[in-house]
Write an enzyme that holds these catalytic residues in place. Sequence first.
Site, PDB file in Angstrom:
ATOM      1  N   GLY A  50       0.806  -1.287  -0.005  1.00 29.03           N
ATOM      2  CA  GLY A  50      -0.496  -0.104   0.395  1.00 29.03           C
ATOM      3  C   GLY A  50       1.181   1.339   0.063  1.00 29.03           C
ATOM      4  O   GLY A  50       1.907   1.746   0.562  1.00 29.03           O
ATOM      5  N   CYS A  77       5.426  -6.371   1.129  1.00 30.58           N
ATOM      6  CA  CYS A  77       5.589  -5.026   1.726  1.00 30.58           C
ATOM      7  C   CYS A  77       4.960  -3.940   1.951  1.00 30.58           C
ATOM      8  O   CYS A  77       5.137  -4.090   4.124  1.00 30.58           O
ATOM      9  CB  CYS A  77       4.923  -4.032  -0.016  1.00 30.58           C
ATOM     10  SG  CYS A  77       6.320  -2.667   0.085  1.00 30.58           S
ATOM     11  N   TYR A  78       4.090  -3.189   2.651  1.00 28.59           N
ATOM     12  CA  TYR A  78       3.743  -2.312   3.307  1.00 28.59           C
ATOM     13  C   TYR A  78       2.989  -3.746   4.746  1.00 28.59           C
ATOM     14  O   TYR A  78       2.584  -3.755   5.865  1.00 28.59           O
ATOM     15  CB  TYR A  78       1.783  -1.731   2.677  1.00 28.59           C
ATOM     16  CG  TYR A  78       1.735  -0.993   4.081  1.00 28.59           C
ATOM     17  CD1 TYR A  78       1.768   0.410   4.420  1.00 28.59           C
ATOM     18  CD2 TYR A  78       0.433  -1.799   5.087  1.00 28.59           C
ATOM     19  CE1 TYR A  78       0.957   0.980   5.452  1.00 28.59           C
ATOM     20  CE2 TYR A  78      -0.541  -0.444   6.197  1.00 28.59           C
ATOM     21  CZ  TYR A  78      -0.041   0.416   6.009  1.00 28.59           C
ATOM     22  OH  TYR A  78      -0.265   0.866   7.507  1.00 28.59           O
ATOM     23  N   HIS A 171       7.982  -7.657  -3.884  1.00 32.25           N
ATOM     24  CA  HIS A 171       6.293  -7.983  -4.339  1.00 32.25           C
ATOM     25  C   HIS A 171       6.271  -9.753  -5.479  1.00 32.25           C
ATOM     26  O   HIS A 171       6.476  -9.877  -6.588  1.00 32.25           O
ATOM     27  CB  HIS A 171       5.713  -7.003  -5.309  1.00 32.25           C
ATOM     28  CG  HIS A 171       5.409  -5.896  -4.507  1.00 32.25           C
ATOM     29  ND1 HIS A 171       3.940  -5.339  -4.037  1.00 32.25           N
ATOM     30  CD2 HIS A 171       6.382  -5.087  -4.379  1.00 32.25           C
ATOM     31  CE1 HIS A 171       4.088  -4.784  -3.300  1.00 32.25           C
ATOM     32  NE2 HIS A 171       5.118  -4.363  -3.793  1.00 32.25           N
ATOM     33  N   GLU A 173       3.869 -10.856  -6.490  1.00 30.70           N
ATOM     34  CA  GLU A 173       2.845 -11.409  -7.557  1.00 30.70           C
ATOM     35  C   GLU A 173       3.083 -10.267  -8.748  1.00 30.70           C
ATOM     36  O   GLU A 173       2.493 -10.418 -10.043  1.00 30.70           O
ATOM     37  CB  GLU A 173       1.889 -10.113  -6.952  1.00 30.70           C
ATOM     38  CG  GLU A 173       1.686  -8.759  -6.823  1.00 30.70           C
ATOM     39  CD  GLU A 173       2.354  -7.617  -5.515  1.00 30.70           C
ATOM     40  OE1 GLU A 173       3.181  -8.956  -4.769  1.00 30.70           O
ATOM     41  OE2 GLU A 173       2.281  -6.954  -5.149  1.00 30.70           O
ATOM     42  N   SER A 226     -21.762  -4.106 -27.906  1.00 32.47           N
ATOM     43  CA  SER A 226     -20.848  -3.329 -29.574  1.00 32.47           C
ATOM     44  C   SER A 226     -20.694  -4.163 -29.905  1.00 32.47           C
ATOM     45  O   SER A 226     -20.240  -4.131 -31.236  1.00 32.47           O
ATOM     46  CB  SER A 226     -19.825  -2.856 -29.263  1.00 32.47           C
ATOM     47  OG  SER A 226     -18.714  -3.746 -27.987  1.00 32.47           O
ATOM     48  N   GLY A 228     -17.918  -6.382 -29.468  1.00 30.73           N
ATOM     49  CA  GLY A 228     -16.723  -6.584 -29.055  1.00 30.73           C
ATOM     50  C   GLY A 228     -16.786  -7.483 -28.201  1.00 30.73           C
ATOM     51  O   GLY A 228     -17.327  -8.207 -27.440  1.00 30.73           O
ATOM     52  N   ASP A 230     -15.708  -7.938 -24.694  1.00 28.03           N
ATOM     53  CA  ASP A 230     -15.857  -7.422 -22.833  1.00 28.03           C
ATOM     54  C   ASP A 230     -17.521  -7.710 -22.942  1.00 28.03           C
ATOM     55  O   ASP A 230     -18.324  -7.971 -22.147  1.00 28.03           O
ATOM     56  CB  ASP A 230     -15.406  -6.168 -22.583  1.00 28.03           C
ATOM     57  CG  ASP A 230     -14.104  -5.954 -22.841  1.00 28.03           C
ATOM     58  OD1 ASP A 230     -13.265  -7.599 -23.147  1.00 28.03           O
ATOM     59  OD2 ASP A 230     -12.902  -4.830 -23.020  1.00 28.03           O
ATOM     60  N   THR A 232     -19.569  -8.515 -24.802  1.00 29.23           N
ATOM     61  CA  THR A 232     -20.342  -9.806 -25.704  1.00 29.23           C
ATOM     62  C   THR A 232     -20.205 -11.108 -23.995  1.00 29.23           C
ATOM     63  O   THR A 232     -21.256 -11.294 -24.373  1.00 29.23           O
ATOM     64  CB  THR A 232     -19.954 -10.173 -26.720  1.00 29.23           C
ATOM     65  OG1 THR A 232     -19.158 -10.063 -28.189  1.00 29.23           O
ATOM     66  CG2 THR A 232     -20.609 -12.234 -26.865  1.00 29.23           C
ATOM     67  N   LYS A 382      -7.564  -9.182 -19.350  1.00 33.87           N
ATOM     68  CA  LYS A 382      -8.570  -9.339 -20.348  1.00 33.87           C
ATOM     69  C   LYS A 382      -8.623 -11.317 -21.268  1.00 33.87           C
ATOM     70  O   LYS A 382      -9.419 -11.233 -21.490  1.00 33.87           O
ATOM     71  CB  LYS A 382      -7.398  -8.614 -21.855  1.00 33.87           C
ATOM     72  CG  LYS A 382      -7.781  -8.680 -23.127  1.00 33.87           C
ATOM     73  CD  LYS A 382      -9.226  -7.945 -23.568  1.00 33.87           C
ATOM     74  CE  LYS A 382      -9.738  -7.553 -24.613  1.00 33.87           C
ATOM     75  NZ  LYS A 382     -10.704  -6.102 -24.813  1.00 33.87           N
ATOM     76  N   ASP A 463      -6.554   2.408 -68.744  1.00 37.07           N
ATOM     77  CA  ASP A 463      -6.031   4.039 -69.618  1.00 37.07           C
ATOM     78  C   ASP A 463      -6.702   5.487 -69.186  1.00 37.07           C
ATOM     79  O   ASP A 463      -6.140   5.922 -70.389  1.00 37.07           O
ATOM     80  CB  ASP A 463      -6.200   3.596 -71.332  1.00 37.07           C
ATOM     81  CG  ASP A 463      -5.469   1.871 -71.690  1.00 37.07           C
ATOM     82  OD1 ASP A 463      -4.886   1.641 -71.228  1.00 37.07           O
ATOM     83  OD2 ASP A 463      -6.208   1.769 -72.251  1.00 37.07           O
TER      84      ASP A 463
END
Length: 526
Positions: A50, A77-78, A171, A173, A226, A228, A230, A232, A382, A463
């Site tokens: 954090g 970390c934090y 970290h 991750e 849309s 797309g 996401d 859908t 994604k 031509d």
Amino acid sequence: TILVLDFGSQYTHLITRRLRELNVYCEMLPCTQKVADLPFKPKGVILSGGPYSVYWDDAPHVDPAVFDLNVPLLGICYGLQEIAWHHGKNVLAGEKREYGHAYLKIERHTGKEAHIERLFQDLQDDMEVWMSHGDKLSHLPDSFVTIATTNNAPFAGIAHTKKDYYGIQFHPEVTHTKGGTVLLKNFAVDICKAKQDWTMGKFVDQEIARIRALVGEKGQVIGAVSGGVDSTVAAKLMKEAIGDRFHAVLVDNGVLRLNEAETVKKTLGEHLGINLTVVDASELFLGRLKGVTDDPEKKRKIIGNTFIEVFQDEAKKIAKAAANSPMAGEIEWLLQGTLYPDVIESISFKGPSQTIKTHHNVGGLLKGMHLKLIEPLRELFKDEVRALGANLGIPENLIWRHPFPGPGIAIRILGEVTPEQVRIAREADYIFIEEIQAAGLYRKISQAFAALLPVKAVGVMGDKRVHDQIIALRAVETSDFMTADWYPFDGEFLKRVSRRIVNEVTGVCRVVYDVTSKPPGTIEME
Ligand code: XMP
């Protein structure tokens, strides 16, 4: 379940993502979560990083009852400093902040203490790790021992000698920490004994249950689609959860790709069975775009505002019909296909509301409609959305579709957007994408399209002297769309595309290929 308590680090979601990759189920909650109110008993708790210093007066702290849960704890970390703070307030501002790569030396323990280094089992004695911190421990808290050091951080890893409490300054991750996933597996699977049985199928079941509980028996949801990936995937998930009480709306703004409205009707409406309304508002949009020649932002504004207007009108109609239908529920919710990268702030503990960039984007929609937001993809990246889409039976070609901007080909038609310019841009784009697919390059390329330049050049066709427009092809490779490289097609491919466009699209006599990276170019031309 592993509980991840979020102190607001930009990396917290990566912790949940890594655990999901290990098929370990986890839930992320704000760091101020009261243990007594937890809806489940976690098998272990991870305290994230954090942006605060634990010794600040207003620094966030965990509910001390976390330490009475009697489950393993891992502070990152934090989180490490928070564990240390709880055990004797011994954290100081470091002399220098430490960001980036560091070499970690693991201190092996043997004999009676061998168990305390389980966090580092199956890892080398030297590890390259990613650091990002300013504070450090002044000394070890009671009952803790050092399990790892770096040149700069004598307490880069600590462990309690009797309890399963661990703290690490780096970290695990982020992918820059080599072996970070092994470390998280050591903690979650070996130390916490979490099961590795979480799958995308379970995510679907769980999300469906959550949506049903949220929306209730009669509640209805509306959302724009849309075509797309996401929107859908989000729409299909809603369909699975509440059937036709989810109303999808596709606004045909006149600047969609060639045959797009028809294709979406077929795939989403017929194939996926989503309750879909297509609103053809192309004349309205094109009417308003008329005469806008040299201001791309104005195009975006016109399209954005008109979209809100059309969507709201349609929503009112659907709401009216819904209120009279046997289902008789009100439309209370608006679906958004927001993904995690769109969420700028992680779940904030500063207030009960979750502050998200997209809230502002749909502010216009929400204000007029009094709708609550439902965002089933907001914790996913994604590639996870794609995996979810595959699980929901969404066709492969849709799952891997290139992104397409909201303002559509209006920002790919440089200069004025007229029906004729739309026709030319659409036809050229269709051919380009068809050839990319035929060459097996579609998945290698991140985004490709044809743009139409507002100038004319001379050519000779049959031509005859012609004076026609120029198509600029653009294709880029990128992992994050922040930077991008143009795609190095071979000459034969470009020759084929150019020949087809000039022959098949009336009004075009030249084709050029855009060889500008981002930066300095952007991906879109406007
Ligand atoms: P740029 O052109 O900024 O594009 O390099 C980066 C990514 O964003 C998309 N893009 C948009 N998407 N509305 C959208 O929904 C917009 O106004 C917009 N402008 C750019 C672009 O297609 C690319 O994927």
